[in-house]
Motif scaffolding. Sequence first.
Motif: not given
Length: 108
Positions: A80-108
């Motif tokens: 589980l620790a290995t999976i967390d470490k390996v997929f951390r970059p993708m998870r962080e990028a996905a969370l950043a994309d989600l935050a950007a999408t959510t804030s863009a939706g709020d601004a509209a």
Amino acid sequence: MSRQPLPRTPNRLDAIDGARPMDEQLLAMIVGLTSEVTILRARLDAAERLLEASGALTPGAIDGYEPDAAAVAAREAVRLATIDKVFRPMREAALADLAATTSAGDAA
């Protein structure tokens, strides 16, 4: 015969024209994991051969090993620790994309 040590980290890859940042993250993950698996396989092979040559390990002993409950739990924690470490970059990028999408939706 002198052996060259394997590199501990892969070299940075050149950017691929037209690739999204997530594509580069994924490619970097694959290259890094492939490098680690190759190193681990070589080291495991050496350890098995040395142990068999010394008589400390019989051929097939590793394949026949049945871990007890404590070993299973320890392996699961490492997995589980290995999976967390390996997929951390993708998870962080996905969370950043989600935050950007959510804030863009709020601004509209």
